[in-house]
Design an enzyme around this catalytic site. Structure first.
Site, PDB file in Angstrom:
ATOM      1  N   HIS A  72       6.466  -7.855  -1.343  1.00 40.82           N
ATOM      2  CA  HIS A  72       5.185  -8.171  -2.314  1.00 40.82           C
ATOM      3  C   HIS A  72       4.949  -7.172  -3.377  1.00 40.82           C
ATOM      4  CE1 HIS A  72       3.967 -11.229   0.932  1.00 40.82           C
ATOM      5  NE2 HIS A  72       4.974 -12.021   0.204  1.00 40.82           N
TER       6      HIS A  72
ATOM      7  N   THR B  41       1.473  -9.257  11.353  1.00 43.30           N
ATOM      8  CA  THR B  41       1.335 -10.094  10.153  1.00 43.30           C
ATOM      9  C   THR B  41       0.861 -11.712  10.739  1.00 43.30           C
ATOM     10  OG1 THR B  41       2.679 -11.520   8.664  1.00 43.30           O
ATOM     11  CG2 THR B  41       3.802 -10.686  10.545  1.00 43.30           C
TER      12      THR B  41
ATOM     13  N   ASN C 242       1.069  -7.816  18.042  1.00 46.81           N
ATOM     14  CA  ASN C 242      -0.146  -8.235  17.332  1.00 46.81           C
ATOM     15  C   ASN C 242      -1.203  -8.477  18.696  1.00 46.81           C
ATOM     16  OD1 ASN C 242      -2.032 -10.038  15.903  1.00 46.81           O
ATOM     17  ND2 ASN C 242      -0.302 -10.613  14.532  1.00 46.81           N
TER      18      ASN C 242
ATOM     19  N   ASP D 145       0.725  -1.352   0.010  1.00 42.16           N
ATOM     20  CA  ASP D 145       0.059  -0.072  -0.010  1.00 42.16           C
ATOM     21  C   ASP D 145       0.839   1.288  -0.033  1.00 42.16           C
ATOM     22  OD1 ASP D 145       0.923   0.384   2.819  1.00 42.16           O
ATOM     23  OD2 ASP D 145      -0.850  -0.748   3.396  1.00 42.16           O
TER      24      ASP D 145
HETATM   25  P1  NAD Z   1      -2.900 -11.120   7.566  1.00 37.49           P
HETATM   26  O1  NAD Z   1      -4.172 -10.616   7.060  1.00 37.49           O
HETATM   27  O2  NAD Z   1      -2.642 -12.654   7.119  1.00 37.49           O
HETATM   28  O3  NAD Z   1      -3.038 -11.063   8.896  1.00 37.49           O
HETATM   29  C1  NAD Z   1      -2.963  -9.621   9.714  1.00 37.49           C
HETATM   30  C2  NAD Z   1      -2.474  -9.747  11.007  1.00 37.49           C
HETATM   31  O4  NAD Z   1      -2.493  -8.536  11.562  1.00 37.49           O
HETATM   32  C3  NAD Z   1      -3.261 -10.797  12.194  1.00 37.49           C
HETATM   33  O5  NAD Z   1      -2.125 -11.643  12.530  1.00 37.49           O
HETATM   34  C4  NAD Z   1      -3.838  -9.784  12.856  1.00 37.49           C
HETATM   35  O6  NAD Z   1      -4.109 -10.390  14.087  1.00 37.49           O
HETATM   36  C5  NAD Z   1      -3.036  -8.646  12.857  1.00 37.49           C
HETATM   37  N1  NAD Z   1      -3.439  -7.201  13.404  1.00 37.49           N
HETATM   38  C6  NAD Z   1      -4.938  -7.019  12.995  1.00 37.49           C
HETATM   39  N2  NAD Z   1      -5.054  -5.782  13.455  1.00 37.49           N
HETATM   40  C7  NAD Z   1      -3.780  -5.240  13.976  1.00 37.49           C
HETATM   41  C8  NAD Z   1      -3.386  -3.920  14.570  1.00 37.49           C
HETATM   42  N3  NAD Z   1      -4.175  -2.977  14.672  1.00 37.49           N
HETATM   43  N4  NAD Z   1      -1.955  -3.973  14.950  1.00 37.49           N
HETATM   44  C9  NAD Z   1      -1.402  -5.080  14.970  1.00 37.49           C
HETATM   45  N5  NAD Z   1      -1.593  -6.414  14.284  1.00 37.49           N
HETATM   46  C10 NAD Z   1      -3.082  -6.491  13.843  1.00 37.49           C
HETATM   47  O7  NAD Z   1      -1.578 -10.176   6.830  1.00 37.49           O
HETATM   48  P2  NAD Z   1      -0.236 -10.623   6.464  1.00 37.49           P
HETATM   49  O8  NAD Z   1       0.299 -11.406   7.602  1.00 37.49           O
HETATM   50  O9  NAD Z   1       0.421  -9.277   6.199  1.00 37.49           O
HETATM   51  O10 NAD Z   1      -0.472 -11.560   5.152  1.00 37.49           O
HETATM   52  C11 NAD Z   1      -1.141 -10.979   4.126  1.00 37.49           C
HETATM   53  C12 NAD Z   1      -0.681 -10.770   2.762  1.00 37.49           C
HETATM   54  O11 NAD Z   1      -1.373 -10.028   2.302  1.00 37.49           O
HETATM   55  C13 NAD Z   1       0.652 -10.032   2.688  1.00 37.49           C
HETATM   56  O12 NAD Z   1       1.508 -10.898   1.905  1.00 37.49           O
HETATM   57  C14 NAD Z   1       0.301  -8.824   2.052  1.00 37.49           C
HETATM   58  O13 NAD Z   1       1.108  -8.779   0.818  1.00 37.49           O
HETATM   59  C15 NAD Z   1      -1.069  -8.777   1.772  1.00 37.49           C
HETATM   60  N6  NAD Z   1      -1.941  -7.466   2.208  1.00 37.49           N
HETATM   61  C16 NAD Z   1      -1.563  -6.338   2.019  1.00 37.49           C
HETATM   62  C17 NAD Z   1      -2.404  -5.283   2.514  1.00 37.49           C
HETATM   63  C18 NAD Z   1      -1.662  -3.802   2.424  1.00 37.49           C
HETATM   64  O14 NAD Z   1      -0.920  -3.647   1.575  1.00 37.49           O
HETATM   65  N7  NAD Z   1      -2.181  -3.145   3.235  1.00 37.49           N
HETATM   66  C19 NAD Z   1      -3.577  -5.552   3.130  1.00 37.49           C
HETATM   67  C20 NAD Z   1      -3.946  -7.065   3.095  1.00 37.49           C
HETATM   68  C21 NAD Z   1      -3.056  -8.009   2.619  1.00 37.49           C
END
Ligand code: NAD
Length: 241
Positions: free
Chosen positions: A115, A182, A207, A100
């Site tokens: 990514h 994550t 987290n 993002d």
């Molecule tokens: P994920 O969706 O698998 O996991 C999100 C994690 O964030 C969870 O463990 C959750 O408990 C935690 N979380 C939720 N709210 C939070 C907060 N306020 N503070 C801290 N932690 C919090 O995401 P991931 O592990 O990043 O993997 C998903 C893949 O999807 C990544 O590879 C990424 O490329 C992509 N992705 C990117 C975006 C973005 O660019 N913003 C958004 C969604 C997914």
């Protein structure tokens, strides 16, 4: 080990390893958690090369909507604190799974995007990768006539080896690793914290939920990115290099 022992201000090479959770506080949905994007959309129709080959316009409509949405969001407290830490400790690196661009918008300079980025497009012709921040895109086609595609790592895409090598170098030389937001389910990205753990470098996980790697971190800070980074920031006693 307590937070004072980990004092940020004494560290010279901090790696922040971030995922969708840090941007959840900017209002950008995560993928897997509550309200996650892939509960709403089938990634096989929107986020893989096969879907793009089948129907590029449909995939671009989806991505254009995401770009327009993210463009309206602003960096959250967590992004801003990390950018501030980089100002105090220039050896700070952000390795992010996010696409993002929020870390850069908050002011972070040393950002490795595992990514890719939703703000870049690419074509296999010699025009290659280029920035494109226009919302909507001026054209979905390259000058060569082929469809441009978002420069992001879709499901089943390989990661860019040069980008992985940069991330590996950062984690192999860091003196503190802080993982934020994550689920640690996407490989090979999830291996990043394991390398720091093998090196016996202090590691912190932030987290609200435990993950499969939680037991292996030096410290688990259960809570949201902004609140927990604030707590760490408060423990930082700065020393001059
Ligand atoms: P994920 O969706 O698998 O996991 C999100 C994690 O964030 C969870 O463990 C959750 O408990 C935690 N979380 C939720 N709210 C939070 C907060 N306020 N503070 C801290 N932690 C919090 O995401 P991931 O592990 O990043 O993997 C998903 C893949 O999807 C990544 O590879 C990424 O490329 C992509 N992705 C990117 C975006 C973005 O660019 N913003 C958004 C969604 C997914």
């Amino acid at each position: 080990m307590n937070l004072c022992d980990l004092a940020l201000g004494k560290r010279r090479r901090i790696v922040f390893f971030t995922g969708a959770g840090i941007s959840a506080e900017s209002g950008i949905p995560t993928y897997r958690g509550k309200g996650g994007l892939w509960h709403q959309y089938n990634y096989e129709e929107y986020a893989c090369q096969l879907a793009f080959d089948r129907n590029p316009e449909k995939v671009w409509d989806f991505h254009e909507e995401r770009r327009a949405f993210v463009a309206r969001c602003t960096p959250a407290e967590g992004h801003r604190i990390i950018a501030d830490i980089e100002k105090h400790i220039p050896g700070t690196t952000v390795i992010t799974q996010n696409i993002d661009g929020m870390h850069q918008r908050a002011g972070s300079r040393n950002v490795i995007e595992l990514h890719g980025s939703m703000w870049r497009v690419r074509c296999d012709c010699n025009m290659g990768v280029r920035e494109n921040n226009d919302v909507p895109l001026r054209s979905r086609q390259c000058d060569c006539g082929a469809y441009l595609r978002p420069d992001i790592v879709w499901f089943d895409d390989p990661l860019d080896t040069e980008v992985i090598e940069r991330a590996m170098r950062a984690v192999q030389t860091c003196d503190l690793l802080i993982t934020i937001g994550t689920s640690a389910m996407v490989f090979p990205a999830a291996q990043i914290p394991l390398i720091a753990m093998q090196r016996k470098v202090p590691t912190i996980e932030i987290n609200p939920e435990k993950t499969g790697l939680t037991p292996y971190y030096t410290v688990f800070l259960k809570g949201t990115a902004g609140a927990m980074l604030n707590r760490l920031w408060a423990h930082a006693s700065w020393t001059t290099p």
